[in-house]
Every structure is written in structure tokens, then in C-alpha cells.
Design a protein around this motif. Structure first.
Motif, PDB file in Angstrom:
ATOM      1  N   VAL A  54       0.864  -1.176   0.000  1.00 55.63           N
ATOM      2  CA  VAL A  54       0.000   0.000   0.000  1.00 55.63           C
ATOM      3  C   VAL A  54       0.900   1.225   0.000  1.00 55.63           C
ATOM      4  O   VAL A  54       2.000   1.193   0.553  1.00 55.63           O
ATOM      5  CB  VAL A  54      -0.947   0.027   1.227  1.00 55.63           C
ATOM      6  CG1 VAL A  54      -1.929  -1.110   1.169  1.00 55.63           C
ATOM      7  CG2 VAL A  54      -0.164  -0.022   2.530  1.00 55.63           C
ATOM      8  N   PRO A  55       0.485   2.334  -0.642  1.00 57.26           N
ATOM      9  CA  PRO A  55       1.330   3.528  -0.669  1.00 57.26           C
ATOM     10  C   PRO A  55       1.439   4.142   0.729  1.00 57.26           C
ATOM     11  O   PRO A  55       0.481   4.159   1.491  1.00 57.26           O
ATOM     12  CB  PRO A  55       0.590   4.467  -1.638  1.00 57.26           C
ATOM     13  CG  PRO A  55      -0.828   3.986  -1.625  1.00 57.26           C
ATOM     14  CD  PRO A  55      -0.761   2.510  -1.391  1.00 57.26           C
ATOM     15  N   VAL A  56       2.621   4.633   1.042  1.00 59.93           N
ATOM     16  CA  VAL A  56       2.896   5.156   2.380  1.00 59.93           C
ATOM     17  C   VAL A  56       2.963   6.678   2.364  1.00 59.93           C
ATOM     18  O   VAL A  56       3.686   7.280   1.563  1.00 59.93           O
ATOM     19  CB  VAL A  56       4.227   4.582   2.917  1.00 59.93           C
ATOM     20  CG1 VAL A  56       4.625   5.272   4.218  1.00 59.93           C
ATOM     21  CG2 VAL A  56       4.098   3.084   3.129  1.00 59.93           C
ATOM     22  N   VAL A 111      13.674   6.147   6.138  1.00 56.21           N
ATOM     23  CA  VAL A 111      13.100   4.974   5.475  1.00 56.21           C
ATOM     24  C   VAL A 111      12.341   5.356   4.213  1.00 56.21           C
ATOM     25  O   VAL A 111      12.427   4.681   3.185  1.00 56.21           O
ATOM     26  CB  VAL A 111      12.152   4.227   6.448  1.00 56.21           C
ATOM     27  CG1 VAL A 111      11.452   3.079   5.742  1.00 56.21           C
ATOM     28  CG2 VAL A 111      12.932   3.719   7.655  1.00 56.21           C
ATOM     29  N   VAL A 112      11.589   6.454   4.282  1.00 55.67           N
ATOM     30  CA  VAL A 112      10.732   6.866   3.168  1.00 55.67           C
ATOM     31  C   VAL A 112      11.396   7.989   2.375  1.00 55.67           C
ATOM     32  O   VAL A 112      11.679   9.057   2.919  1.00 55.67           O
ATOM     33  CB  VAL A 112       9.358   7.355   3.689  1.00 55.67           C
ATOM     34  CG1 VAL A 112       8.489   7.818   2.520  1.00 55.67           C
ATOM     35  CG2 VAL A 112       8.664   6.246   4.471  1.00 55.67           C
ATOM     36  N   LYS A 113      11.646   7.735   1.098  1.00 53.91           N
ATOM     37  CA  LYS A 113      12.165   8.774   0.210  1.00 53.91           C
ATOM     38  C   LYS A 113      10.988   9.416  -0.519  1.00 53.91           C
ATOM     39  O   LYS A 113      10.229   8.719  -1.207  1.00 53.91           O
ATOM     40  CB  LYS A 113      13.160   8.180  -0.794  1.00 53.91           C
ATOM     41  CG  LYS A 113      13.840   9.228  -1.665  1.00 53.91           C
ATOM     42  CD  LYS A 113      14.922   8.622  -2.541  1.00 53.91           C
ATOM     43  CE  LYS A 113      15.613   9.706  -3.373  1.00 53.91           C
ATOM     44  NZ  LYS A 113      16.670   9.120  -4.244  1.00 53.91           N
ATOM     45  N   GLY A 161       7.460   6.641  -0.978  1.00 51.55           N
ATOM     46  CA  GLY A 161       6.308   7.144  -0.231  1.00 51.55           C
ATOM     47  C   GLY A 161       6.223   8.645  -0.360  1.00 51.55           C
ATOM     48  O   GLY A 161       6.946   9.264  -1.152  1.00 51.55           O
ATOM     49  N   LEU A 162       5.337   9.232   0.419  1.00 51.03           N
ATOM     50  CA  LEU A 162       5.168  10.681   0.431  1.00 51.03           C
ATOM     51  C   LEU A 162       5.344  11.183   1.863  1.00 51.03           C
ATOM     52  O   LEU A 162       4.804  10.599   2.796  1.00 51.03           O
ATOM     53  CB  LEU A 162       3.777  11.067  -0.089  1.00 51.03           C
ATOM     54  CG  LEU A 162       3.449  10.651  -1.531  1.00 51.03           C
ATOM     55  CD1 LEU A 162       1.987  10.953  -1.857  1.00 51.03           C
ATOM     56  CD2 LEU A 162       4.369  11.367  -2.526  1.00 51.03           C
ATOM     57  N   ILE A 169       4.835   4.252  -6.331  1.00 48.33           N
ATOM     58  CA  ILE A 169       5.235   4.253  -4.928  1.00 48.33           C
ATOM     59  C   ILE A 169       5.117   2.857  -4.330  1.00 48.33           C
ATOM     60  O   ILE A 169       5.993   2.406  -3.582  1.00 48.33           O
ATOM     61  CB  ILE A 169       4.388   5.272  -4.143  1.00 48.33           C
ATOM     62  CG1 ILE A 169       4.823   6.696  -4.492  1.00 48.33           C
ATOM     63  CG2 ILE A 169       4.496   5.040  -2.638  1.00 48.33           C
ATOM     64  CD1 ILE A 169       3.980   7.766  -3.844  1.00 48.33           C
ATOM     65  N   VAL A 170       4.035   2.167  -4.648  1.00 48.56           N
ATOM     66  CA  VAL A 170       3.833   0.808  -4.138  1.00 48.56           C
ATOM     67  C   VAL A 170       4.953  -0.115  -4.620  1.00 48.56           C
ATOM     68  O   VAL A 170       5.538  -0.881  -3.843  1.00 48.56           O
ATOM     69  CB  VAL A 170       2.464   0.258  -4.576  1.00 48.56           C
ATOM     70  CG1 VAL A 170       2.408  -1.256  -4.366  1.00 48.56           C
ATOM     71  CG2 VAL A 170       1.346   0.936  -3.795  1.00 48.56           C
ATOM     72  N   THR A 171       5.269  -0.039  -5.913  1.00 54.74           N
ATOM     73  CA  THR A 171       6.318  -0.889  -6.486  1.00 54.74           C
ATOM     74  C   THR A 171       7.668  -0.589  -5.858  1.00 54.74           C
ATOM     75  O   THR A 171       8.400  -1.500  -5.454  1.00 54.74           O
ATOM     76  CB  THR A 171       6.394  -0.695  -8.014  1.00 54.74           C
ATOM     77  OG1 THR A 171       5.127  -1.026  -8.597  1.00 54.74           O
ATOM     78  CG2 THR A 171       7.486  -1.575  -8.611  1.00 54.74           C
ATOM     79  N   ASN A 172       8.024   0.692  -5.778  1.00 47.82           N
ATOM     80  CA  ASN A 172       9.309   1.077  -5.199  1.00 47.82           C
ATOM     81  C   ASN A 172       9.397   0.698  -3.719  1.00 47.82           C
ATOM     82  O   ASN A 172      10.455   0.276  -3.238  1.00 47.82           O
ATOM     83  CB  ASN A 172       9.532   2.583  -5.348  1.00 47.82           C
ATOM     84  CG  ASN A 172       9.738   2.997  -6.789  1.00 47.82           C
ATOM     85  OD1 ASN A 172      10.072   2.177  -7.639  1.00 47.82           O
ATOM     86  ND2 ASN A 172       9.544   4.272  -7.075  1.00 47.82           N
ATOM     87  N   GLY A 173       8.282   0.864  -3.009  1.00 44.03           N
ATOM     88  CA  GLY A 173       8.262   0.530  -1.590  1.00 44.03           C
ATOM     89  C   GLY A 173       8.500  -0.951  -1.353  1.00 44.03           C
ATOM     90  O   GLY A 173       9.245  -1.342  -0.454  1.00 44.03           O
TER      91      GLY A 173
END
Length: 291
Positions: free
Chosen positions: A211-213, A224-226, A231-232, A257-261
């Protein structure tokens, strides 16, 4: 080995979850791991009695100050795992900093969860540079196959099909330090404008669930989140709403975002890699206890 593992074990906290996971890694390697709450002990003498009674050969502490200070001077080797408060708060207090320096001098290894945490620790205690290792926290999610979204929505008195909704999950422990109500005001206003958006507060987990973060822009999250990659990041409730609306209206951004996460989690938060790391590091505690 018989290992004493000290950690702060308040239920449903990140520390408790991490401690349980690390204990499982060590026990899988054949060690006996006695996990104890550091807050149950007031002085090193109490730990000395426990070490003697349980015939502990080595020790590990989650939190350099809260746990590590209790392990000094017991003639058994030990390692430590940095907690966020070690480098972000306790290191800024002179007396605690001095205690933590002495603990690091005695520890055989120290684990930081991120490169930035390692860099901060090395800046505070340069003498420990050669014994600090980076190991991100491992993730292993086990979704409940019996869970049904529509049933959950009905029980929550949300009388709409899941297909027509935009559900935002706030993934954090319900503790004051996590500020779980930070978004409620702004989200409530958005819900008044668009009744098909809902905020659901759940426990710790998210990239691994595909799920998108959207995360608050604080050091721990930013490590953790770029932004716009995995994510955003938002700094205010209003910015959250702005980014959330953008996410809802841009399926391509959501997919990216989901794929990269998911890729990021597999590369840097592997549960198996974490297990291998701790099983290797604990070997540094093997051998004769200090005289």
C-alpha cells in the motif's frame, strides 16, 4: 550460550516487537535467550544477581542507556542495539552521554538501524567507530486470510462498499509519543467535503503490504521513506490532505510508490538478512568471560 537480553518491554511498542523478533533469531541459532524488561531493575547489582542465578554467559541490550548501563562491570561480554532516544535525546544530556560512552567502551558490538543513526553515534562516540554495524529492522507480515473488508466496514458503521472508498490507514501504536490524533482535525474537514474518505487507525506494519505510504516528515521516517519514490512525506496535516488527494487522483503515482516501496523492503528490511546478521554478531560474545 545462555544470553540475558535487556529491553524496554512496554506492550505494543516498537521496542517490544523488535526485542521479540531478535530473541527469535538468537533462539533459532540454538541459544537460550532470557528476555527481561530493563525497567524492572534499578541497579547493576540486581543484574549481577540475575546473571549469577541464571548462569548467563553473555548479554545483549536494546537501548544503549536504558539497558546497556545495567550491563557494565559484570565480567560477561555483551553487545548493544541503539534505540532512537539514545542518539536523538539521551546523547544530548552530559551525564547520560558519559555513561553511554563507557558502555560502548565495554560492548563488543553495537547495532544501528540506519546509516544516519550510525553516523550520529560515531559523531558522539568516535572511539566506537569500529564496532558499530548497520542492520535495518526486518519485516515479516502475515496478513489474515480470513479478514473481510466489507464485514469490517459494516462493523465500523461505514455503510459503503470498499470499492467506493478511499481508506487511509494510520499505522502506529496508540501512544502519546506517536501523536496518533495529529491528522484527525484536517482529515475530518476533508471527510466533510468528500464522505468516501476515511482514516482507520491500526497497529505497527505497511510497505510490505503493498500500500502507498504517507509518513510524517521526521528523521526516523525520512530515513526509510524517500519522498515521491518509496512514499510521500508531509510536515503538516494540511500537507497530508494535499498529498493524499494527489495520490487518490493519480493511479500512476500510487503504482510507482507501491512498487518502489516493495522493492525497498525486500532489499533493506529482509527478515532473513536480519536473522543472519544477529546470529553472526552474537558469535562475538562467545569465548571466555572477562576476568
Amino acid at each position: 550460550m545462555r544470553l540475558l537480553f535487556l529491553a524496554v518491554l512496554r506492550p505494543h511498542t516498537g521496542n517490544a516487537v523488535t526485542a521479540q523478533r531478535v530473541r527469535a533469531h538468537l533462539e533459532a541459532a540454538g541459544h537460550v535467550c532470557l528476555l527481561r524488561d530493563a525497567f524492572d531493575f534499578e541497579s547493576p547489582s540486581e543484574i549481577a544477581n540475575l546473571i549469577l542465578a541464571e548462569n548467563c554467559e553473555a548479554a545483549l541490550a536494546l537501548h544503549l542507556y536504558r539497558g546497556g548501563r545495567l550491563l557494565q562491570g559484570h565480567r560477561i561480554p555483551f553487545g548493544i542495539i541503539f534505540g532512537g532516544t539514545d542518539v536523538n535525546e539521551d546523547a544530548n544530556q552530559k551525564e547520560k552521554n558519559t555513561v553511554m560512552r563507557r558502555v560502548l567502551e565495554e560492548a563488543r558490538f553495537a547495532v544501528a538501524f540506519t546509516e544516519s543513526m550510525k553516523e550520529m553515534a560515531q559523531a558522539q562516540w568516535p572511539h566506537a567507530k569500529g564496532k558499530i554495524y548497520v542492520q535495518s529492522q526486518g519485516i515479516a507480515t502475515t496478513p489474515n486470510a480470513a479478514f473481510n473488508w466489507n464485514t469490517f466496514l459494516q462493523r465500523s458503521e461505514i455503510n459503503q462498499s470498499a470499492d467506493n472508498l478511499h481508506i487511509f490507514l494510520l499505522i502506529c501504536g496508540l501512544r502519546q509519543v506517536k501523536d496518533p490524533l495529529y491528522l484527525v482535525g484536517a482529515f475530518s474537514e476533508w471527510h466533510q467535503e468528500e464522505p468516501n474518505v476515511y482514516l482507520v487507525i491500526v497497529g505497527p506494519e505497511a510497505m510490505d503490504l503493498e500500500v502507498p505510504v504517507l509518513a510524517r516528515n521526521i528523521p526516523g521516517n525520512a530515513a526509510v521513506v524517500k519522498h515521491e519514490v518509496t512514499g510521500l512525506l508531509f510536515s503538516t496535516p494540511q500537507e497530508f490532505v494535499h498529498l493524499a488527494k494527489r495520490l487518490v487522483s493519480d493511479p500512476a503515482l500510487e503504482k510507482e510508490i507501491v512498487t518502489n516501496g516493495k522493492v525497498y523492503v525486500r532489499m533493506y528490511h529482509s527478515w532473513q538478512v536480519e536473522r543472519d546478521t544477529y546470529q553472526q554478531l552474537i558469535r562475538k560474545l562467545e569465548g571466555c568471560s572477562e576476568d
